[in-house]
Design a protein around this motif. Sequence first.
Motif, PDB file in Angstrom:
ATOM      1  N   LEU A  53     -12.699 -11.167 -13.953  1.00 40.58           N
ATOM      2  CA  LEU A  53     -12.210 -11.068 -12.581  1.00 40.58           C
ATOM      3  C   LEU A  53     -11.098 -12.080 -12.330  1.00 40.58           C
ATOM      4  CD1 LEU A  53     -15.594 -10.589 -10.705  1.00 40.58           C
ATOM      5  CD2 LEU A  53     -13.720  -8.926 -10.814  1.00 40.58           C
ATOM      6  N   HIS A  54     -11.297 -13.296 -12.805  1.00 35.74           N
ATOM      7  CA  HIS A  54     -10.287 -14.355 -12.651  1.00 35.74           C
ATOM      8  C   HIS A  54      -8.987 -13.965 -13.365  1.00 35.74           C
ATOM      9  CE1 HIS A  54      -8.977 -18.396 -11.757  1.00 35.74           C
ATOM     10  NE2 HIS A  54      -8.629 -18.552 -13.010  1.00 35.74           N
ATOM     11  N   LEU A  62      -5.760  -7.715  -9.131  1.00 28.57           N
ATOM     12  CA  LEU A  62      -6.752  -7.807  -8.074  1.00 28.57           C
ATOM     13  C   LEU A  62      -6.324  -8.887  -7.086  1.00 28.57           C
ATOM     14  CD1 LEU A  62     -10.172  -7.857 -10.008  1.00 28.57           C
ATOM     15  CD2 LEU A  62      -9.063  -5.898  -8.918  1.00 28.57           C
ATOM     16  N   ALA A  63      -6.691  -8.699  -5.838  1.00 28.61           N
ATOM     17  CA  ALA A  63      -6.551  -9.736  -4.816  1.00 28.61           C
ATOM     18  C   ALA A  63      -7.961  -9.984  -4.290  1.00 28.61           C
ATOM     19  CB  ALA A  63      -5.631  -9.266  -3.702  1.00 28.61           C
ATOM     20  N   LEU A  80      -8.138  -3.882  -5.185  1.00 23.97           N
ATOM     21  CA  LEU A  80      -7.065  -3.515  -6.100  1.00 23.97           C
ATOM     22  C   LEU A  80      -5.715  -3.705  -5.423  1.00 23.97           C
ATOM     23  CD1 LEU A  80      -7.527  -2.387  -8.935  1.00 23.97           C
ATOM     24  CD2 LEU A  80      -7.266  -0.104  -8.012  1.00 23.97           C
ATOM     25  N   THR A  81      -4.761  -4.249  -6.154  1.00 21.06           N
ATOM     26  CA  THR A  81      -3.386  -4.347  -5.661  1.00 21.06           C
ATOM     27  C   THR A  81      -2.631  -3.094  -6.106  1.00 21.06           C
ATOM     28  OG1 THR A  81      -2.615  -5.431  -7.681  1.00 21.06           O
ATOM     29  CG2 THR A  81      -3.428  -6.882  -5.894  1.00 21.06           C
ATOM     30  N   ARG A  82      -1.412  -2.927  -5.644  1.00 20.88           N
ATOM     31  CA  ARG A  82      -0.581  -1.799  -6.121  1.00 20.88           C
ATOM     32  C   ARG A  82      -0.407  -1.869  -7.628  1.00 20.88           C
ATOM     33  NH1 ARG A  82       3.724  -2.187  -1.458  1.00 20.88           N
ATOM     34  NH2 ARG A  82       2.728  -0.802   0.041  1.00 20.88           N
ATOM     35  N   LYS A  83      -0.130  -3.065  -8.102  1.00 20.72           N
ATOM     36  CA  LYS A  83       0.021  -3.262  -9.547  1.00 20.72           C
ATOM     37  C   LYS A  83      -1.277  -2.903 -10.275  1.00 20.72           C
ATOM     38  CE  LYS A  83       1.317  -6.842 -12.895  1.00 20.72           C
ATOM     39  NZ  LYS A  83       1.673  -8.260 -13.067  1.00 20.72           N
ATOM     40  N   GLY A  84      -2.407  -3.269  -9.687  1.00 18.28           N
ATOM     41  CA  GLY A  84      -3.701  -2.947 -10.268  1.00 18.28           C
ATOM     42  C   GLY A  84      -3.947  -1.450 -10.307  1.00 18.28           C
TER      43      GLY A  84
END
Length: 114
Positions: A53-54, A62-63, A80-84
Amino acid sequence: MTPRSDLPQGTLDLLILKVVALGPVHGYAIAQRLQQVSRDVVQVPQGSLYPALHRLENRGLLAADWRETESGREAKFYRLTRKGRRQLVAETASWRRLTEAMGIILRLSEEGAK
């Protein structure tokens, strides 16, 4: 009792991204969900989950923010981020290609043994 299975290298990140794509969730719930959906085949120890996760958070996939859980405790919730999301799509496609190829190879091996 269902036998446990060791995860192939690199699959934990994909599994985490998939669970988090369903909505914000804390680490313990991610592990529980993976175990539940896999019918106890996938059991992720905390010593593997939290470093993953880190790592995903550091890579911008992730944010996270701190929130209260259902039980009233504070926990870090991941989203989830856009990149994720882009990474999840790419890794899912890659795994599907690989598992399809593995299935073909394994079926050929079984047919050849008969």
